[in-house]
Design a protein around this motif. Structure first.
Motif, mmCIF file in Angstrom:
data_model
loop_
_atom_site.group_PDB
_atom_site.id
_atom_site.type_symbol
_atom_site.label_atom_id
_atom_site.label_comp_id
_atom_site.label_asym_id
_atom_site.label_seq_id
_atom_site.Cartn_x
_atom_site.Cartn_y
_atom_site.Cartn_z
ATOM 1 N N ALA A 38 0.946 -1.152 0.096
ATOM 2 C CA ALA A 38 0.136 -0.042 -0.053
ATOM 3 C C ALA A 38 0.782 1.311 0.094
ATOM 4 O O ALA A 38 0.338 2.465 -0.150
ATOM 5 C CB ALA A 38 -0.954 0.166 1.138
ATOM 6 N N LEU A 39 1.937 1.126 0.521
ATOM 7 C CA LEU A 39 2.888 2.429 0.184
ATOM 8 C C LEU A 39 3.295 2.656 -1.099
ATOM 9 O O LEU A 39 3.643 4.013 -1.585
ATOM 10 C CB LEU A 39 4.270 1.850 0.953
ATOM 11 N N GLY A 40 3.233 1.782 -2.085
ATOM 12 C CA GLY A 40 3.570 1.972 -3.697
ATOM 13 C C GLY A 40 2.703 3.065 -4.055
ATOM 14 O O GLY A 40 3.054 4.177 -4.707
ATOM 15 N N PRO A 41 1.143 3.025 -4.150
ATOM 16 C CA PRO A 41 0.487 3.814 -4.810
ATOM 17 C C PRO A 41 0.576 5.170 -4.255
ATOM 18 O O PRO A 41 0.503 6.060 -4.821
ATOM 19 C CB PRO A 41 -0.893 3.420 -4.321
ATOM 20 N N VAL A 42 0.738 5.681 -2.877
ATOM 21 C CA VAL A 42 0.921 6.708 -2.247
ATOM 22 C C VAL A 42 2.129 7.439 -2.719
ATOM 23 O O VAL A 42 2.312 8.527 -3.183
ATOM 24 C CB VAL A 42 1.069 6.513 -0.835
ATOM 25 N N LEU A 43 3.238 6.831 -2.859
ATOM 26 C CA LEU A 43 4.559 7.213 -3.433
ATOM 27 C C LEU A 43 4.707 7.441 -4.849
ATOM 28 O O LEU A 43 5.418 8.227 -5.399
ATOM 29 C CB LEU A 43 5.621 6.333 -2.959
ATOM 30 N N LEU A 44 3.735 6.478 -5.466
ATOM 31 C CA LEU A 44 3.556 6.937 -7.012
ATOM 32 C C LEU A 44 2.808 7.865 -7.215
ATOM 33 O O LEU A 44 3.196 8.632 -8.428
ATOM 34 C CB LEU A 44 3.117 5.338 -7.924
ATOM 35 N N LEU A 45 1.926 8.377 -6.547
ATOM 36 C CA LEU A 45 0.979 9.470 -6.741
ATOM 37 C C LEU A 45 1.854 10.733 -6.705
ATOM 38 O O LEU A 45 1.644 11.731 -7.539
ATOM 39 C CB LEU A 45 -0.089 9.484 -5.815
ATOM 40 N N ARG A 46 2.726 10.693 -5.451
ATOM 41 C CA ARG A 46 3.657 11.973 -5.352
ATOM 42 C C ARG A 46 4.848 11.376 -4.637
ATOM 43 O O ARG A 46 4.806 11.208 -3.399
ATOM 44 C CB ARG A 46 2.686 13.049 -4.670
ATOM 45 N N ALA A 55 -0.450 11.119 5.935
ATOM 46 C CA ALA A 55 -1.440 10.299 6.885
ATOM 47 C C ALA A 55 -1.809 9.127 6.379
ATOM 48 O O ALA A 55 -1.759 8.125 7.190
ATOM 49 C CB ALA A 55 -2.757 11.242 6.758
ATOM 50 N N LEU A 56 -1.539 8.823 5.093
ATOM 51 C CA LEU A 56 -1.610 7.165 4.552
ATOM 52 C C LEU A 56 -0.450 6.517 5.172
ATOM 53 O O LEU A 56 -0.583 5.412 5.254
ATOM 54 C CB LEU A 56 -2.170 7.291 3.180
ATOM 55 N N VAL A 57 0.776 7.254 4.728
ATOM 56 C CA VAL A 57 1.873 6.670 5.102
ATOM 57 C C VAL A 57 1.800 6.164 6.573
ATOM 58 O O VAL A 57 2.352 4.979 7.007
ATOM 59 C CB VAL A 57 3.179 7.401 4.865
ATOM 60 N N SER A 58 1.379 7.094 7.297
ATOM 61 C CA SER A 58 1.554 6.758 9.028
ATOM 62 C C SER A 58 0.474 5.537 9.147
ATOM 63 O O SER A 58 0.782 4.779 10.211
ATOM 64 C CB SER A 58 1.032 7.850 9.629
ATOM 65 N N VAL A 59 -0.538 5.485 8.473
ATOM 66 C CA VAL A 59 -1.559 4.272 8.442
ATOM 67 C C VAL A 59 -0.727 2.950 8.452
ATOM 68 O O VAL A 59 -0.791 2.141 9.205
ATOM 69 C CB VAL A 59 -2.758 4.538 7.908
ATOM 70 N N HIS A 60 -0.149 3.191 7.327
ATOM 71 C CA HIS A 60 0.521 1.669 6.958
ATOM 72 C C HIS A 60 1.806 1.651 7.803
ATOM 73 O O HIS A 60 2.008 0.197 8.122
ATOM 74 C CB HIS A 60 1.291 2.041 5.349
ATOM 75 N N ALA A 61 2.522 2.518 8.157
ATOM 76 C CA ALA A 61 3.395 2.441 9.208
ATOM 77 C C ALA A 61 2.781 1.514 10.552
ATOM 78 O O ALA A 61 3.600 0.829 11.165
ATOM 79 C CB ALA A 61 4.351 3.465 9.581
ATOM 80 N N THR A 62 1.887 2.094 11.191
ATOM 81 C CA THR A 62 1.146 1.467 12.284
ATOM 82 C C THR A 62 0.963 0.042 11.839
ATOM 83 O O THR A 62 0.901 -0.791 13.047
ATOM 84 C CB THR A 62 0.128 2.506 12.609
ATOM 85 N N THR A 63 0.287 -0.074 10.778
ATOM 86 C CA THR A 63 0.003 -1.660 10.395
ATOM 87 C C THR A 63 1.213 -2.453 10.557
ATOM 88 O O THR A 63 1.244 -3.670 10.787
ATOM 89 C CB THR A 63 -0.785 -1.396 8.920
ATOM 90 N N LEU A 131 -6.391 1.272 -6.133
ATOM 91 C CA LEU A 131 -5.445 0.322 -5.692
ATOM 92 C C LEU A 131 -5.482 0.498 -4.126
ATOM 93 O O LEU A 131 -5.264 -0.506 -3.412
ATOM 94 C CB LEU A 131 -4.379 0.221 -6.470
ATOM 95 N N GLU A 132 -5.031 1.858 -3.730
ATOM 96 C CA GLU A 132 -5.158 2.229 -2.572
ATOM 97 C C GLU A 132 -6.224 1.857 -1.487
ATOM 98 O O GLU A 132 -6.135 1.302 -0.489
ATOM 99 C CB GLU A 132 -4.725 3.581 -2.238
#
Length: 200
Positions: A38-46, A55-63, A131-132
């Motif tokens: 899930a980190l891929g789409p966030v980083l590919l978007l920007r 905020a999305l990255v922090s959610v994935h890091a917590t997971t 995808l995210e």
């Protein structure tokens, strides 16, 4: 008998290859894979995320952290008492983050695209955000099932530990009973001998 008590007391700390433990292991491995993907789409978007991206990255890091702690608790059962509450708190935090992120991306799709600030064309943005969303939903379902199974297994471990402690105390009592009986008989003999000597 003492060796039996020692084995029974150490058995709750030994690794258990039961189906629930194996299921927790598979669920947390799946969580690790989903959160990393899930980190891929966030980083590919920007590549340099906006506040919503972070905020999305922090959610994935917590997971990711929740899955790692759960695996540690599973593999090191001797630290169950101190790690299980921490794992539960992390899992609940991850569930809340996944639910809020999914709601924001589903209900405010266009607004979320604007806040993500991607320079890609509209079609690529739509595919990456979809995808995210799918990965977030998958993480939410897997996290919920993993937390429920982990709580059930934690209660079983606590029950096994208590049963082993009771069995250990019972075995120790059986070992001490003959010693106490012999000491009592010896004290009684000494008392009888003392009374008999006094009469003489």
């Amino acid at each position: 008998m003492a060796s039996d008590a020692g084995n029974s007391s150490s058995s709750p700390r030994s690794p258990c290859c039961s189906f629930p433990n194996f299921l927790i292991f598979l669920l947390n491995i799946s969580l690790l894979a989903l959160a990393a993907a899930a980190l891929g789409p966030v980083l590919l978007l920007r590549p340099r995320p906006t506040p919503l991206g972070w905020a999305l990255v922090s959610v994935h890091a917590t997971t990711l952290l929740s899955a790692v702690v759960s695996l540690y608790v599973l593999l090191a059962r001797r630290h169950l008492c101190c790690c299980l509450p921490a794992h539960a708190a992390l899992a609940v935090a991850a569930l809340c983050g996944q639910a809020l992120a999914s709601y924001a991306l589903f209900r405010c799709h266009d607004r979320s695209l604007a806040l993500l600030g991607s320079a890609r064309d509209r079609r690529e943005q739509f595919v990456l955000v979809f995808l995210e969303e799918a990965l977030l939903l998958g993480m939410f379902l897997v996290q919920a099932v993993a937390l429920a199974v982990a709580c059930a297994v934690g209660r079983r471990w606590a029950w096994e530990y208590e049963a082993a402690e009771v069995e250990k105390l019972a075995a120790a009592g059986k070992l001490m009973a003959p010693v106490q009986a012999e000491a009592g008989a010896r004290a009684m003999d000494e008392k009888v001998n003392t009374s008999a000597g006094g009469k003489c």
